[in-house]
Design a protein around this motif. Structure first.
Motif, PDB file in Angstrom:
ATOM      1  N   ALA A   1     -29.288 -33.471   3.309  1.00  0.00           N
ATOM      2  CA  ALA A   1     -28.652 -32.420   4.114  1.00  0.00           C
ATOM      3  C   ALA A   1     -27.260 -32.095   3.572  1.00  0.00           C
ATOM      4  CB  ALA A   1     -28.568 -32.858   5.573  1.00  0.00           C
ATOM      5  N   GLY A   2     -26.511 -33.141   3.187  1.00  0.00           N
ATOM      6  CA  GLY A   2     -25.186 -32.918   2.616  1.00  0.00           C
ATOM      7  C   GLY A   2     -25.255 -32.173   1.297  1.00  0.00           C
ATOM      8  N   TYR A   3     -26.249 -32.503   0.487  1.00  0.00           N
ATOM      9  CA  TYR A   3     -26.406 -31.828  -0.816  1.00  0.00           C
ATOM     10  C   TYR A   3     -26.747 -30.351  -0.626  1.00  0.00           C
ATOM     11  CZ  TYR A   3     -28.364 -30.579  -5.350  1.00  0.00           C
ATOM     12  OH  TYR A   3     -28.644 -29.948  -6.532  1.00  0.00           O
ATOM     13  N   LEU A   4     -27.647 -30.060   0.302  1.00  0.00           N
ATOM     14  CA  LEU A   4     -28.021 -28.670   0.555  1.00  0.00           C
ATOM     15  C   LEU A   4     -26.848 -27.870   1.098  1.00  0.00           C
ATOM     16  CD1 LEU A   4     -31.576 -29.160   2.114  1.00  0.00           C
ATOM     17  CD2 LEU A   4     -31.020 -28.318  -0.168  1.00  0.00           C
ATOM     18  N   TYR A   5     -26.113 -28.479   2.032  1.00  0.00           N
ATOM     19  CA  TYR A   5     -24.926 -27.802   2.582  1.00  0.00           C
ATOM     20  C   TYR A   5     -23.914 -27.521   1.477  1.00  0.00           C
ATOM     21  CZ  TYR A   5     -20.623 -27.051   5.211  1.00  0.00           C
ATOM     22  OH  TYR A   5     -19.453 -26.518   5.695  1.00  0.00           O
TER      23      TYR A   5
ATOM     24  N   ILE B   1     -19.942 -38.582   1.442  1.00  0.00           N
ATOM     25  CA  ILE B   1     -19.702 -38.865   2.860  1.00  0.00           C
ATOM     26  C   ILE B   1     -21.019 -38.867   3.630  1.00  0.00           C
ATOM     27  CG2 ILE B   1     -18.643 -37.964   4.965  1.00  0.00           C
ATOM     28  CD1 ILE B   1     -16.334 -36.963   3.239  1.00  0.00           C
ATOM     29  N   SER B   2     -21.906 -37.940   3.294  1.00  0.00           N
ATOM     30  CA  SER B   2     -23.219 -37.881   3.955  1.00  0.00           C
ATOM     31  C   SER B   2     -24.022 -39.147   3.683  1.00  0.00           C
ATOM     32  CB  SER B   2     -23.996 -36.654   3.480  1.00  0.00           C
ATOM     33  OG  SER B   2     -23.301 -35.470   3.777  1.00  0.00           O
ATOM     34  N   PHE B   3     -23.944 -39.640   2.447  1.00  0.00           N
ATOM     35  CA  PHE B   3     -24.647 -40.876   2.079  1.00  0.00           C
ATOM     36  C   PHE B   3     -24.133 -42.053   2.900  1.00  0.00           C
ATOM     37  CE2 PHE B   3     -24.666 -44.804  -0.398  1.00  0.00           C
ATOM     38  CZ  PHE B   3     -26.020 -44.952  -0.667  1.00  0.00           C
TER      39      PHE B   3
ATOM     40  N   SER C   1     -24.499 -27.196  -1.709  1.00  0.00           N
ATOM     41  CA  SER C   1     -25.018 -26.212  -2.668  1.00  0.00           C
ATOM     42  C   SER C   1     -24.838 -24.787  -2.182  1.00  0.00           C
ATOM     43  CB  SER C   1     -26.501 -26.479  -2.939  1.00  0.00           C
ATOM     44  OG  SER C   1     -26.693 -27.767  -3.486  1.00  0.00           O
ATOM     45  N   PHE C   2     -25.013 -24.568  -0.867  1.00  0.00           N
ATOM     46  CA  PHE C   2     -24.951 -23.218  -0.330  1.00  0.00           C
ATOM     47  C   PHE C   2     -23.541 -22.787   0.073  1.00  0.00           C
ATOM     48  CE2 PHE C   2     -29.488 -24.165   0.450  1.00  0.00           C
ATOM     49  CZ  PHE C   2     -30.036 -23.049  -0.152  1.00  0.00           C
ATOM     50  N   ASN C   3     -22.637 -23.736   0.250  1.00  0.00           N
ATOM     51  CA  ASN C   3     -21.320 -23.392   0.779  1.00  0.00           C
ATOM     52  C   ASN C   3     -20.164 -23.643  -0.178  1.00  0.00           C
ATOM     53  OD1 ASN C   3     -21.707 -22.790   3.914  1.00  0.00           O
ATOM     54  ND2 ASN C   3     -23.066 -24.485   3.382  1.00  0.00           N
ATOM     55  N   ASN C   4     -20.425 -24.241  -1.334  1.00  0.00           N
ATOM     56  CA  ASN C   4     -19.351 -24.520  -2.276  1.00  0.00           C
ATOM     57  C   ASN C   4     -19.686 -23.955  -3.648  1.00  0.00           C
ATOM     58  OD1 ASN C   4     -17.296 -26.197  -0.856  1.00  0.00           O
ATOM     59  ND2 ASN C   4     -19.067 -27.496  -0.477  1.00  0.00           N
ATOM     60  N   THR C   5     -18.849 -23.042  -4.099  1.00  0.00           N
ATOM     61  CA  THR C   5     -19.012 -22.447  -5.425  1.00  0.00           C
ATOM     62  C   THR C   5     -18.004 -23.082  -6.373  1.00  0.00           C
ATOM     63  OG1 THR C   5     -19.660 -20.337  -4.440  1.00  0.00           O
ATOM     64  CG2 THR C   5     -18.956 -20.306  -6.741  1.00  0.00           C
ATOM     65  N   PRO C   6     -18.461 -23.608  -7.503  1.00  0.00           N
ATOM     66  CA  PRO C   6     -17.516 -24.211  -8.453  1.00  0.00           C
ATOM     67  C   PRO C   6     -16.555 -23.175  -9.014  1.00  0.00           C
ATOM     68  CG  PRO C   6     -19.704 -24.028  -9.419  1.00  0.00           C
ATOM     69  CD  PRO C   6     -19.849 -23.687  -7.978  1.00  0.00           C
ATOM     70  N   ILE C   7     -15.283 -23.554  -9.113  1.00  0.00           N
ATOM     71  CA  ILE C   7     -14.246 -22.676  -9.644  1.00  0.00           C
ATOM     72  C   ILE C   7     -13.696 -23.288 -10.931  1.00  0.00           C
ATOM     73  CG2 ILE C   7     -12.022 -21.569  -9.212  1.00  0.00           C
ATOM     74  CD1 ILE C   7     -14.275 -20.506  -7.475  1.00  0.00           C
ATOM     75  N   TYR C   8     -13.616 -22.461 -11.983  1.00  0.00           N
ATOM     76  CA  TYR C   8     -13.126 -22.920 -13.283  1.00  0.00           C
ATOM     77  C   TYR C   8     -11.775 -22.273 -13.579  1.00  0.00           C
ATOM     78  CZ  TYR C   8     -18.048 -24.189 -13.606  1.00  0.00           C
ATOM     79  OH  TYR C   8     -19.284 -24.708 -13.354  1.00  0.00           O
ATOM     80  N   GLN C   9     -10.966 -22.992 -14.300  1.00  0.00           N
ATOM     81  CA  GLN C   9      -9.641 -22.483 -14.622  1.00  0.00           C
ATOM     82  C   GLN C   9      -9.338 -22.672 -16.100  1.00  0.00           C
ATOM     83  OE1 GLN C   9      -6.199 -23.064 -11.930  1.00  0.00           O
ATOM     84  NE2 GLN C   9      -5.225 -24.116 -13.639  1.00  0.00           N
ATOM     85  N   THR C  10      -8.675 -21.692 -16.667  1.00  0.00           N
ATOM     86  CA  THR C  10      -8.216 -21.773 -18.044  1.00  0.00           C
ATOM     87  C   THR C  10      -6.887 -21.042 -18.130  1.00  0.00           C
ATOM     88  OG1 THR C  10      -8.839 -21.403 -20.347  1.00  0.00           O
ATOM     89  CG2 THR C  10      -9.376 -19.651 -18.787  1.00  0.00           C
ATOM     90  N   SER C  11      -6.213 -21.168 -19.248  1.00  0.00           N
ATOM     91  CA  SER C  11      -4.893 -20.546 -19.369  1.00  0.00           C
ATOM     92  C   SER C  11      -4.576 -20.195 -20.816  1.00  0.00           C
ATOM     93  CB  SER C  11      -3.808 -21.469 -18.803  1.00  0.00           C
ATOM     94  OG  SER C  11      -3.774 -22.679 -19.537  1.00  0.00           O
ATOM     95  N   THR C  12      -3.753 -19.209 -20.954  1.00  0.00           N
ATOM     96  CA  THR C  12      -3.233 -18.806 -22.254  1.00  0.00           C
ATOM     97  C   THR C  12      -1.709 -18.765 -22.150  1.00  0.00           C
ATOM     98  OG1 THR C  12      -3.275 -17.107 -23.962  1.00  0.00           O
ATOM     99  CG2 THR C  12      -3.340 -16.343 -21.694  1.00  0.00           C
ATOM    100  N   ARG C  13      -1.043 -18.837 -23.291  1.00  0.00           N
ATOM    101  CA  ARG C  13       0.420 -18.843 -23.287  1.00  0.00           C
ATOM    102  C   ARG C  13       0.978 -17.761 -24.202  1.00  0.00           C
ATOM    103  NH1 ARG C  13       2.329 -25.223 -23.273  1.00  0.00           N
ATOM    104  NH2 ARG C  13       1.250 -25.808 -21.332  1.00  0.00           N
ATOM    105  N   VAL C  14       2.080 -17.169 -23.727  1.00  0.00           N
ATOM    106  CA  VAL C  14       2.783 -16.160 -24.527  1.00  0.00           C
ATOM    107  C   VAL C  14       4.265 -16.528 -24.580  1.00  0.00           C
ATOM    108  CG1 VAL C  14       1.156 -14.327 -23.928  1.00  0.00           C
ATOM    109  CG2 VAL C  14       3.165 -14.696 -22.499  1.00  0.00           C
TER     110      VAL C  14
ATOM    111  N   THR D   1     -30.749 -42.499   5.384  1.00  0.00           N
ATOM    112  CA  THR D   1     -29.762 -42.245   4.330  1.00  0.00           C
ATOM    113  C   THR D   1     -30.201 -41.096   3.437  1.00  0.00           C
ATOM    114  OG1 THR D   1     -29.121 -44.592   4.315  1.00  0.00           O
ATOM    115  CG2 THR D   1     -28.507 -43.271   2.407  1.00  0.00           C
ATOM    116  N   ILE D   2     -31.475 -41.094   3.062  1.00  0.00           N
ATOM    117  CA  ILE D   2     -31.999 -39.993   2.237  1.00  0.00           C
ATOM    118  C   ILE D   2     -31.908 -38.669   2.983  1.00  0.00           C
ATOM    119  CG2 ILE D   2     -34.086 -39.060   1.173  1.00  0.00           C
ATOM    120  CD1 ILE D   2     -34.914 -41.899   0.486  1.00  0.00           C
ATOM    121  N   LEU D   3     -32.211 -38.694   4.275  1.00  0.00           N
ATOM    122  CA  LEU D   3     -32.177 -37.476   5.083  1.00  0.00           C
ATOM    123  C   LEU D   3     -30.765 -36.894   5.148  1.00  0.00           C
ATOM    124  CD1 LEU D   3     -33.638 -35.522   6.991  1.00  0.00           C
ATOM    125  CD2 LEU D   3     -33.108 -37.087   8.864  1.00  0.00           C
ATOM    126  N   PHE D   4     -29.786 -37.751   5.448  1.00  0.00           N
ATOM    127  CA  PHE D   4     -28.407 -37.286   5.559  1.00  0.00           C
ATOM    128  C   PHE D   4     -27.861 -36.834   4.202  1.00  0.00           C
ATOM    129  CE2 PHE D   4     -28.580 -39.078   9.706  1.00  0.00           C
ATOM    130  CZ  PHE D   4     -27.522 -38.545  10.430  1.00  0.00           C
TER     131      PHE D   4
END
Length: 240
Positions: free
Chosen positions: A41-45, A172-174, A47-60, A35-38
């Motif tokens: 591996a999921g955490y490393l994958y 899912i890896s866990f 970390s290297f393949n998913n970049t967090p995306i942030y969103q904000t907005s303004t109104r006019v 379980t620790i191994l999988f």
């Protein structure tokens, strides 16, 4: 009794919950390790393949009718406006790439227009949103002589990534690791030909078991043997 008959009889054994518990307890380390191994591996994958995306907005607020509103909304992501934003913030992406980060939407049928920005940097997303609204108000007044644009609300920094589902891979890896570990335990047990119970011995030999010999502790056996020798000689002694 041939081997095939013996194997069939072994498969028909009833599952004893205590035996299952003892088996899991004995090889729990295997489940934990896999379980620790999988999970790692999921955490490393992730970390290297998913970049967090942030969103904000303004109104006019755009004081225009519905038909003219559509034209003005298109102008918000026009290369002319995007170039102004890029130049002011000294961004590395092209005007087209910058426009793809921006989504313009009208709030229901009102004159309020929301400018939403997505970026991997939450602070930069705020700067792009606010600068876009300001540049649009300034440039649209010069280009179309339209001054009915008011800044309603500025963008605020959002520290919560919109692609929060990126942690699903780790979860899912866990789960997969735990299931794999349990499956491996039962597989190893099924391949183990060691006879552990009298009932298994009866299945193999095809005859009932009359008695069994318990495990004998070597130290106790030697101690009793010395005591018997001393008694035969008619001597008494303290055995430690």
């Amino acid at each position: 009794m041939d081997n095939e008959t013996i194997n069939i009889q072994k498969k028909k054994k009833d599952i004893n919950l205590k035996e299952v518990f003892d088996l899991l307890k004995k090889r729990a380390w295997l489940v934990i390790a896999i379980t620790i191994l999988f999970t790692s591996a999921g955490y490393l994958y992730n970390s290297f393949n998913n970049t967090p995306i942030y969103q904000t907005s303004t109104r006019v607020i755009i004081g225009a009718d519905s038909e003219y509103m559509k034209t003005l909304m298109v102008m918000i992501t026009d290369p002319l406006i995007m170039d102004k934003v890029k130049e002011e913030l000294q961004l590395s992406q092209t005007s087209e790439e910058l426009a793809e980060q921006i989504e313009v939407a009208r709030i229901e049928d009102s004159q309020v227009v929301q400018i939403s920005v997505r970026d991997s940097d939450s602070a930069q997303a705020v700067e792009i949103a606010n600068t876009t609204a300001t540049a649009f108000k300034s440039e649209i007044a010069d280009i179309l002589d339209f001054k009915e644009v008011q800044l309603l609300s500025s963008a605020d920094e959002n520290h919560q990534a919109i692609n929060g589902g990126q942690h699903k891979i780790v979860i899912i890896s866990f789960i997969f690791g735990a299931i794999t570990g349990l499956g491996l335990i039962f597989l190893l047990d099924s391949l183990d030909g060691t006879i552990r119970k009298e009932s298994e011995l009866e299945l193999v030999l095809g005859v009932p078991v009359i008695g069994s010999i318990s495990n004998v502790n070597k130290k106790k056996f030697v101690k009793r043997r010395r005591q018997r020798k001393i008694n035969v000689r008619g001597e008494t002694a303290d055995i430690k």
